[in-house]
Write a protein that holds these residues in place. Structure first.
Motif, short mmCIF file in Angstrom:
data_model
loop_
_atom_site.label_atom_id
_atom_site.label_comp_id
_atom_site.label_asym_id
_atom_site.label_seq_id
_atom_site.Cartn_x
_atom_site.Cartn_y
_atom_site.Cartn_z
N LYS A 24 -19.88 26.69 -7.18
CA LYS A 24 -19.63 25.36 -7.74
C LYS A 24 -18.14 25.04 -7.78
N LYS A 25 -17.31 26.03 -8.01
CA LYS A 25 -15.87 25.78 -8.08
C LYS A 25 -15.33 25.31 -6.73
N VAL A 26 -15.89 25.82 -5.64
CA VAL A 26 -15.46 25.39 -4.31
C VAL A 26 -15.87 23.93 -4.09
N ARG A 27 -17.08 23.60 -4.49
CA ARG A 27 -17.56 22.22 -4.33
C ARG A 27 -16.71 21.25 -5.16
N GLN A 28 -16.36 21.66 -6.36
CA GLN A 28 -15.51 20.83 -7.21
C GLN A 28 -14.12 20.70 -6.61
N ALA A 29 -13.62 21.80 -6.04
CA ALA A 29 -12.30 21.76 -5.41
C ALA A 29 -12.28 20.79 -4.24
N LEU A 30 -13.32 20.81 -3.44
CA LEU A 30 -13.40 19.89 -2.32
C LEU A 30 -13.38 18.44 -2.79
N THR A 31 -14.04 18.19 -3.92
CA THR A 31 -14.11 16.82 -4.44
C THR A 31 -12.77 16.38 -5.02
N TYR A 32 -12.14 17.26 -5.80
CA TYR A 32 -10.80 16.95 -6.31
C TYR A 32 -9.81 16.77 -5.15
N GLY A 33 -9.96 17.58 -4.12
CA GLY A 33 -8.99 17.59 -3.04
C GLY A 33 -9.11 16.44 -2.07
N LEU A 34 -10.26 15.76 -2.06
CA LEU A 34 -10.48 14.67 -1.12
C LEU A 34 -10.03 13.34 -1.72
N ASP A 35 -9.16 12.64 -1.05
CA ASP A 35 -8.63 11.36 -1.54
C ASP A 35 -9.65 10.25 -1.28
N ARG A 36 -10.67 10.23 -2.10
CA ARG A 36 -11.76 9.27 -1.91
C ARG A 36 -11.28 7.83 -2.12
#
Length: 581
Positions: free
Chosen positions: A349-361
């Motif tokens: 889950k931490k990787v999935r959250q990191a991807l979301t935080y890291g993506l400039d949506r």
């Protein structure tokens, strides 16, 4: 790929899909069949800014019809609309993509539709009764209904339709299993010759009894009706492959019949003289495949109707044509990045959250869309009665937070800057369709993920069906999709069930809450449950929620009687469309 989730409670009225995919949208409509709706003026924190001209359902009339191209002027009994190329599975409940559903929306009517407030409304069924215990629904068909081959529509046809959905060989998108029709499981297991909960009372009356109350049963079972004489003549329990032979010769109850399908080019329809509301006003209707050429085709008059992201640039371009009416519309869909949770790096889950935080949506889905989009953080549109922001993490772009989470997950930077764990590099293999949205997404995502130490590997497909095949092969980490239009809040959630499309996500708490949300028809009680569900999914992130979109339709100013329904799109008004002289 079984997009049961997007299928939506079969209510999924095939019709509700119509024109849900924009020609230049960021995501692709997920391969599902079915589904459904309007802007909530109180949801200002998520819907983003928009000009007054982008108000939902507002029409800007063509300024100068004399500018209409000659090709469009010459048409007298034909209207042409743009569409992404369908796969050709033109039988309801067996569609292979949302674009097949767009075709089916004109070939089929449903037992039950929804009105502009999302409330169930009569269609082929003129009325229905629900028992006091909410376990038995009785549908009353209209008199003199006919299929497109002229044969009568009866309760036996409805019983046949419901029965094959319980066949062990059925692998389509209708989530009938979650309805728990009495005897359905026994029939599926081969323990019974019929589904005991289905009772034909008389030729125009049929009842179905459930094992437990379900808030979506009326509409889920109220979908299109298949002709038993046509689709059932070769039916044997455990074998539904024969229906594939009928994909391109469908018999239905909708306003149009299929005249010809030319893969990669167009789908031709002709008015159905047996349509119960009366033969459509325009004899011929055509879906023309126009990916990449939509603007050109509209400008030259090769098509009469197209949809675009509701940017001010697109609205200005449509105005400049002079001959186009402009209709703004906000669908009840959401975009998401599907993740392959069976791949080791995405199980955390931490990787999935990191991807979301890291993506400039914000840059990808709002700024690049000139305000014609908004960030999504839950699987429900702001127009849904269940929508909430309470307790929802907005995951604002934060590279440092993303790096911290990856560190905590044990992914450390290697000598080349790419993070490594247990000797394996952190890579993300992305799949997307060739469109403007993907062109925007890839460079920003690549820059964002490179800053996090992630090896981003994009793969782009010119053909949507090829993308779906790649996802089905599981050779990917991330793929871009959007749902069809959603009617009930549960419609956008079925993908997260253990047998849903998000493989590798098996959360008992979610499953229990999902069941609870369907066990009551009390809307306030359901709101509380959905809030808890949304908070759970917002934390777990089995997919990365991306955006809500705003659409603008540009169409030939000669078209009369075109209107948009918040929950059913344009499909319901299409039979009334006509061309003025």
């Amino acid at each position: 790929m079984k997009k049961s989730t997007l299928l939506l409670s079969s209510l999924i009225l095939a019709s509700s899909l119509l024109f849900s995919a924009c020609s230049d949208n960021q995501d692709d409509a997920a391969p599902a069949s079915g589904a459904a709706a309007v802007t909530n003026p109180t949801a200002t924190t998520t819907t983003g800014s928009a000009s007054s001209e982008q108000a939902n359902g507002q029409v800007i009339q063509a300024a100068d019809l004399s500018k209409l191209p000659e090709a469009a002027k010459k048409r007298t009994d034909t209207i042409i609309a743009s569409l992404t190329d369908p796969a050709g599975a033109f039988v309801p409940y067996f569609t292979q993509s949302g674009y097949d559903g767009n075709v089916n929306s004109q070939l089929q009517s449903s037992l039950v539709t929804t009105d502009d407030k999302g409330v169930p409304a009569p269609d082929l069924a003129e009325k229905w009764d629900i028992s006091p215990d909410n376990l038995t629904i009785t549908y009353h068909l209209r008199k003199d209904l006919k299929f497109s081959d002229g044969s009568p529509v009866t309760a036996d046809d409805v019983a046949f339709t419901w029965t094959i959905l319980h066949d062990k060989a059925y692998s389509g998108d209708t989530a009938v299993d979650v309805i728990h029709v009495k005897g359905g499981a026994d029939y599926k297991a081969g323990k019974a010759k019929t589904v005991s909960g289905i009772k034909v009372i008389d030729p125009l009356t049929i009842s179905v009894t459930l094992e437990q109350p379900n808030a979506t049963a009326l509409t889920t079972l109220g979908g299109p009706v298949l002709s038993k004489a046509y689709y059932g003549k070769d039916y044997k329990f455990g074998n539904l492959d024969y229906i594939k032979k009928l994909y391109l010769s469908p018999v239905g109850t909708g306003p149009y019949t299929l005249e010809k399908f030319i893969p990669g080019q167009e789908v031709r329809f002709v008015a159905n003289p047996y349509y119960y509301k009366g033969k459509p006003k325009t004899e011929h209707f055509i879906y023309k495949t126009s990916e990449g050429d939509t603007w050109q085709y509209l400008e030259t008059g090769e098509i009469d109707f197209a949809s675009f992201s509701a940017t001010q640039e697109n609205i200005d371009k449509l105005k400049a044509l002079g001959f186009a009416n402009i209709l703004s519309y906000t669908p009840s869909s959401y975009g998401y990045l599907q993740l392959n949770l069976e791949h080791e790096q995405l199980k955390d889950k931490k990787v999935r959250q990191a991807l979301t935080y890291g993506l400039d949506r914000q840059s990808i889905y709002v700024d690049a869309a000139q305000g014609a989009g908004a960030i999504a953080n839950i699987p429900a549109s702001p127009i849904s009665w269940a929508y909430t922001e309470e307790g929802i993490n907005p995951y604002k772009h934060d590279l440092e937070k993303a790096k911290q989470l990856l560190d905590e997950a044990g992914w450390k930077a290697g000598s080349d800057g790419i993070r490594v764990k247990d000797g394996k590099k952190l890579t993300i293999h992305f799949l997307g369709s060739k469109n403007k949205g993907t062109d925007i997404f890839i460079p920003i995502a690549k820059e964002n993920f490179q800053a996090l130490g992630i090896d981003f590997q994009p793969e782009v497909f010119a053909d949507f069906n090829a993308l779906v095949s790649k996802v089905e092969s599981k050779d990917y980490d991330m793929a871009s999709f959007s749902t069809p239009m959603l009617s009930d809040p549960s419609d956008g959630l079925a993908m997260f069930l253990p047998n849903g499309d998000v493989k590798g996500f098996n959360n008992p708490k979610f499953t229990e809450l999902y069941k609870q949300s369907l066990a009551t028809t009390d809307i306030e009680a359901r709101k509380k449950i959905y809030k808890e569900i949304f908070q759970l999914l917002n934390d777990e992130l089995p997919v990365i929620f991306t955006s809500y979109k705003k659409t603008v339709y540009g169409y030939n100013g000669r078209i009369q009687n075109l209107s948009v329904s918040p929950f059913n799109g344009i499909s319901e008004s299409l039979p009334e469309w006509s061309l003025s002289k």
